[in-house]
Scaffold this active site. Sequence first.
Site, short mmCIF file in Angstrom:
data_model
loop_
_atom_site.label_atom_id
_atom_site.label_comp_id
_atom_site.label_asym_id
_atom_site.label_seq_id
_atom_site.Cartn_x
_atom_site.Cartn_y
_atom_site.Cartn_z
N LYS A 35 25.88 23.16 -9.44
CA LYS A 35 26.03 23.75 -10.73
C LYS A 35 26.02 23.13 -11.87
CE LYS A 35 29.28 27.03 -12.12
NZ LYS A 35 29.32 26.88 -13.44
N ASP A 62 23.93 27.17 -14.95
CA ASP A 62 24.67 28.38 -15.44
C ASP A 62 25.06 28.27 -16.96
OD1 ASP A 62 26.54 30.39 -15.42
OD2 ASP A 62 28.10 29.07 -14.64
N LYS A 64 24.26 31.20 -18.91
CA LYS A 64 24.77 32.64 -19.23
C LYS A 64 23.98 32.93 -20.44
CE LYS A 64 29.32 32.35 -16.85
NZ LYS A 64 29.51 30.87 -16.59
N HIS A 66 22.28 35.38 -23.27
CA HIS A 66 22.89 36.57 -23.66
C HIS A 66 21.99 36.61 -25.11
CE1 HIS A 66 26.24 39.87 -24.60
NE2 HIS A 66 24.80 40.36 -24.69
N ASP A 67 20.85 37.52 -25.36
CA ASP A 67 20.30 37.47 -26.57
C ASP A 67 19.29 38.71 -26.42
OD1 ASP A 67 19.11 36.70 -29.01
OD2 ASP A 67 19.74 34.53 -28.63
N THR A 126 35.73 36.80 -15.91
CA THR A 126 37.12 37.02 -15.27
C THR A 126 38.42 36.70 -16.15
OG1 THR A 126 36.73 34.76 -14.30
CG2 THR A 126 36.55 36.59 -12.81
N ARG A 217 36.72 22.16 -9.11
CA ARG A 217 37.96 21.30 -9.05
C ARG A 217 38.44 20.80 -7.68
NH1 ARG A 217 40.76 24.33 -13.44
NH2 ARG A 217 39.67 25.76 -12.80
O1 C5P Z 1 37.20 24.20 -10.82
P1 C5P Z 1 37.00 25.58 -10.25
O2 C5P Z 1 36.70 25.83 -8.68
O3 C5P Z 1 37.91 26.71 -10.78
O4 C5P Z 1 35.32 25.90 -10.94
C1 C5P Z 1 34.76 27.19 -10.98
C2 C5P Z 1 33.51 27.10 -11.63
O5 C5P Z 1 32.90 28.44 -11.64
C3 C5P Z 1 33.45 26.54 -12.96
O6 C5P Z 1 32.07 25.83 -13.34
C4 C5P Z 1 33.70 27.89 -13.82
O7 C5P Z 1 33.25 27.80 -15.04
C5 C5P Z 1 32.82 29.08 -13.00
N1 C5P Z 1 33.06 30.25 -13.32
C6 C5P Z 1 34.40 30.71 -12.80
N2 C5P Z 1 34.62 32.30 -13.26
C7 C5P Z 1 33.76 32.80 -13.40
C8 C5P Z 1 32.51 32.40 -13.58
C9 C5P Z 1 32.15 31.14 -13.47
O8 C5P Z 1 35.33 29.94 -12.54
N3 C5P Z 1 33.96 34.11 -13.62
#
Ligand code: C5P
Length: 237
Positions: A35, A62, A64, A66-67, A126, A217
């Site tokens: 991603k 990714d 996102k 929106h327009d 979220t 992470r």
């Molecule tokens: O580090 P981690 O596993 O939390 O990363 C999750 C990834 O998913 C990040 O790139 C974050 O921007 C993305 N993401 C998220 N929650 C969302 C949409 C995308 O954590 N609702």
Amino acid sequence: MTPRPNPIIAALDVPTAEAAWKLARRVAPVVGAFKIGSELFTRAGPEIVRRVRATGAAVFLDLKFHDIPNTVAKAVAAAVRLDVQMLTVHTSGGGEMLRAAEESAQRAARECGLPAPLVLGVTVLTSLDDRALGEIGFGSSAAGQVERLARLAVQAGLRGLVCSPLEVAALRRHLPAPVQLVTPGIRTGAEAADDQKRTLTPKDALAAGANWLVVGRPIYAAEHPRAAAEKILASLT
Ligand code: C5P
């Protein structure tokens, strides 16, 4: 029987092209896709998408979108020309915008002789709770709004959605089976939840009905990213 594809999408949430490239080369053999989000894309541009694609790995762009529908359609067509396999749009852009995004993905893919990427709808971020939704003028709860936007996206022709792990099971009950659900907020239990408040293990997220798992992470911040990804993959069987 065709084997299930590797559902792990490793988020390249690192600040530079070099760091992304190093990470991608290390973990490419053990993940299903990468991603690329706004930070890396804004720093490194389309070239990083081309470099990662050149490893043969699938790319989820990714950004996102929106327009207005015309602008989103053109941005989606530009993403298709980069040969990405998934991309995101905000479902709150409305039905017309979502239809324009999906139609543009199909059309641009035909013109380029490529398979159409999965246009994924983002419902409610979220980071927004019921209070924050009220603040921006949405009357319904986050859960109600997620369901409403998910239905709108599917009616508009989208074939996939991004959702939190705790929304997967409910969405699965309401949506047609072929709709692909992509889920961030994945934690193995071995590491900190970080700023993710609602998490599931990789295995539980798949059991709840997710098709793809976005893992950031737990892979890129691990001491040995490839070993961490291998462990997640092994935990799925
Ligand atoms: O580090 P981690 O596993 O939390 O990363 C999750 C990834 O998913 C990040 O790139 C974050 O921007 C993305 N993401 C998220 N929650 C969302 C949409 C995308 O954590 N609702």
